[in-house]
Write an enzyme that holds these catalytic residues in place. Structure first.
Site, PDB file in Angstrom:
ATOM      1  N   ASP A 163       0.795  -1.253   0.000  1.00 43.85           N
ATOM      2  CA  ASP A 163       0.000   0.000   0.000  1.00 43.85           C
ATOM      3  C   ASP A 163       0.818   1.290   0.000  1.00 43.85           C
ATOM      4  O   ASP A 163       0.466   2.244   0.722  1.00 43.85           O
ATOM      5  CB  ASP A 163      -0.950   0.015   1.208  1.00 43.85           C
ATOM      6  CG  ASP A 163      -1.945  -1.138   1.206  1.00 43.85           C
ATOM      7  OD1 ASP A 163      -1.800  -2.033   0.364  1.00 43.85           O
ATOM      8  OD2 ASP A 163      -2.849  -1.139   2.058  1.00 43.85           O
ATOM      9  N   ASP A 176      -4.725  -0.752  -1.559  1.00 44.24           N
ATOM     10  CA  ASP A 176      -6.087  -0.574  -1.107  1.00 44.24           C
ATOM     11  C   ASP A 176      -6.861  -0.123  -2.333  1.00 44.24           C
ATOM     12  O   ASP A 176      -6.412   0.797  -3.041  1.00 44.24           O
ATOM     13  CB  ASP A 176      -6.102   0.553  -0.055  1.00 44.24           C
ATOM     14  CG  ASP A 176      -6.484   0.071   1.318  1.00 44.24           C
ATOM     15  OD1 ASP A 176      -6.665  -1.144   1.502  1.00 44.24           O
ATOM     16  OD2 ASP A 176      -6.608   0.929   2.211  1.00 44.24           O
ATOM     17  N   HIS A 215     -10.604   0.635  -2.825  1.00 46.68           N
ATOM     18  CA  HIS A 215     -11.958   0.666  -2.266  1.00 46.68           C
ATOM     19  C   HIS A 215     -12.989   1.218  -3.246  1.00 46.68           C
ATOM     20  O   HIS A 215     -12.677   2.103  -4.053  1.00 46.68           O
ATOM     21  CB  HIS A 215     -11.977   1.560  -1.015  1.00 46.68           C
ATOM     22  CG  HIS A 215     -11.135   1.044   0.119  1.00 46.68           C
ATOM     23  ND1 HIS A 215     -11.306  -0.216   0.651  1.00 46.68           N
ATOM     24  CD2 HIS A 215     -10.130   1.621   0.825  1.00 46.68           C
ATOM     25  CE1 HIS A 215     -10.433  -0.378   1.644  1.00 46.68           C
ATOM     26  NE2 HIS A 215      -9.701   0.710   1.757  1.00 46.68           N
ATOM     27  N   HIS A 229     -10.485   6.974   1.309  1.00 48.09           N
ATOM     28  CA  HIS A 229      -9.115   6.951   0.774  1.00 48.09           C
ATOM     29  C   HIS A 229      -9.003   5.806  -0.227  1.00 48.09           C
ATOM     30  O   HIS A 229      -9.773   4.846  -0.176  1.00 48.09           O
ATOM     31  CB  HIS A 229      -8.104   6.739   1.919  1.00 48.09           C
ATOM     32  CG  HIS A 229      -8.343   5.464   2.676  1.00 48.09           C
ATOM     33  ND1 HIS A 229      -9.208   5.387   3.738  1.00 48.09           N
ATOM     34  CD2 HIS A 229      -7.861   4.210   2.504  1.00 48.09           C
ATOM     35  CE1 HIS A 229      -9.243   4.148   4.187  1.00 48.09           C
ATOM     36  NE2 HIS A 229      -8.439   3.400   3.455  1.00 48.09           N
ATOM     37  N   LYS A 238      -7.094  -5.091  -2.870  1.00 46.44           N
ATOM     38  CA  LYS A 238      -7.829  -5.564  -1.687  1.00 46.44           C
ATOM     39  C   LYS A 238      -8.790  -4.485  -1.211  1.00 46.44           C
ATOM     40  O   LYS A 238      -8.651  -3.319  -1.595  1.00 46.44           O
ATOM     41  CB  LYS A 238      -6.853  -5.947  -0.578  1.00 46.44           C
ATOM     42  CG  LYS A 238      -5.997  -4.783  -0.107  1.00 46.44           C
ATOM     43  CD  LYS A 238      -4.886  -5.266   0.790  1.00 46.44           C
ATOM     44  CE  LYS A 238      -4.016  -4.136   1.280  1.00 46.44           C
ATOM     45  NZ  LYS A 238      -4.713  -3.117   2.063  1.00 46.44           N
ATOM     46  N   CYS A 240      -2.304  -2.445   7.777  1.00 44.07           N
ATOM     47  CA  CYS A 240      -2.212  -3.406   6.678  1.00 44.07           C
ATOM     48  C   CYS A 240      -0.979  -4.289   6.778  1.00 44.07           C
ATOM     49  O   CYS A 240      -1.035  -5.472   6.460  1.00 44.07           O
ATOM     50  CB  CYS A 240      -2.283  -2.685   5.348  1.00 44.07           C
ATOM     51  SG  CYS A 240      -3.958  -2.071   5.056  1.00 44.07           S
TER      52      CYS A 240
HETATM   53  C1  VGL Z   1      -4.574   1.224   6.077  1.00 43.10           C
HETATM   54  C2  VGL Z   1      -5.771   2.451   7.556  1.00 43.10           C
HETATM   55  C3  VGL Z   1      -6.892   2.328   6.780  1.00 43.10           C
HETATM   56  C4  VGL Z   1      -3.254   0.626   5.706  1.00 43.10           C
HETATM   57  C5  VGL Z   1      -5.671   1.071   5.289  1.00 43.10           C
HETATM   58  O1  VGL Z   1      -2.951   0.501   4.498  1.00 43.10           O
HETATM   59  O2  VGL Z   1      -2.509   0.277   6.620  1.00 43.10           O
HETATM   60  N1  VGL Z   1      -4.628   1.900   7.224  1.00 43.10           N
HETATM   61  N2  VGL Z   1      -6.829   1.630   5.658  1.00 43.10           N
END
Ligand code: VGL
Length: 210
Positions: free
Chosen positions: A11, A53, A55, A72, A97, A141
């Site tokens: 990420d 990520d 979403h 995000h 993901k 994550c």
């Molecule tokens: C994450 C907070 C919310 C991460 C993802 O990638 O660690 N942290 N969503």
């Protein structure tokens, strides 16, 4: 490296870097360090995976729908892009993901490739059994991915110089590192990895950078 290893970059997306929607403080500092690992591993033909990520616009993960985070890494948005300084080699396999509206998507082990192959299944198919892991964020994550990978029977090494945490509560990052260690994860830094590889005689010295 006795086991067959892969490098997993978690990420490293603009929304998790300073200026992004959910910035991890100093999140972008992982980029130059990860580039060193990427170069070292890629030179030895170690497969590279990069999770993201990814979403939908509306997700239970987000505050408006009852979650705890600002929106995000929405699919296709600029904030979901990988940091432009990250030098992902040709052949990097992207793992997405958090793609359904009910899924937090913390663990890359729950992610899939572009054509829908689950990450864990792909690792087994490629006979890879150790993951070197860096990226964002240590206490979400990275932690969830590492704990799940260990449960699934993979060996895991956390690259502690190439991770940064959110620290919603002060100390979360340090606690996450401890938890991963207790669960059986190894931890290392670039100079040790490089020396180990050179000592093995398995690797040519890395090309000069910069
Ligand atoms: C994450 C907070 C919310 C991460 C993802 O990638 O660690 N942290 N969503």
């Amino acid at each position: 490296m006795q086991r067959r290893a892969a490098l997993l970059v978690i990420d490293v997306q603009l929304d998790f870097c300073p200026g992004g929607a959910l910035p991890v403080s100093n999140g972008d500092q992982v980029v130059p360090v990860l580039n060193l690992y990427l170069e070292l591993f890629n030179m030895r033909s170690v497969p590279v995976f990069a999770s993201r990520d990814w979403h939908p616009e509306h997700s239970k993960h987000f505050k408006e729908q009852g979650g705890i985070w600002p929106p995000h890494c929405v699919q296709g948005s600029p904030g979901a892009d990988f940091h432009p300084g990250l030098r992902l080699p040709k052949g990097t396999i992207v793992i997405s993901k958090g793609m359904s509206s009910w899924d937090n998507g913390y663990s890359a082990m729950q992610g899939t490739t572009e054509n829908g192959t689950p990450f864990a299944m792909l690792l087994r198919r490629m006979e890879l059994d150790r993951l070197y892991v860096g990226g964002l964020a240590t206490d979400y994550c990275v932690k969830e991915t590492v704990l799940e990978a260990l449960k699934e029977g993979f060996a895991v090494t956390v690259l502690t110089d190439a991770v940064r945490g959110v620290d919603v509560k002060p100390g979360d990052t340090e606690r996450a590192l401890q938890e991963m260690r207790r669960a059986g994860a190894d931890q290392t830094t670039f100079s040790s990895v490089r020396s180990a590889l050179l000592a093995d005689g398995e690797a040519r010295p890395p090309a000069r950078t910069g």
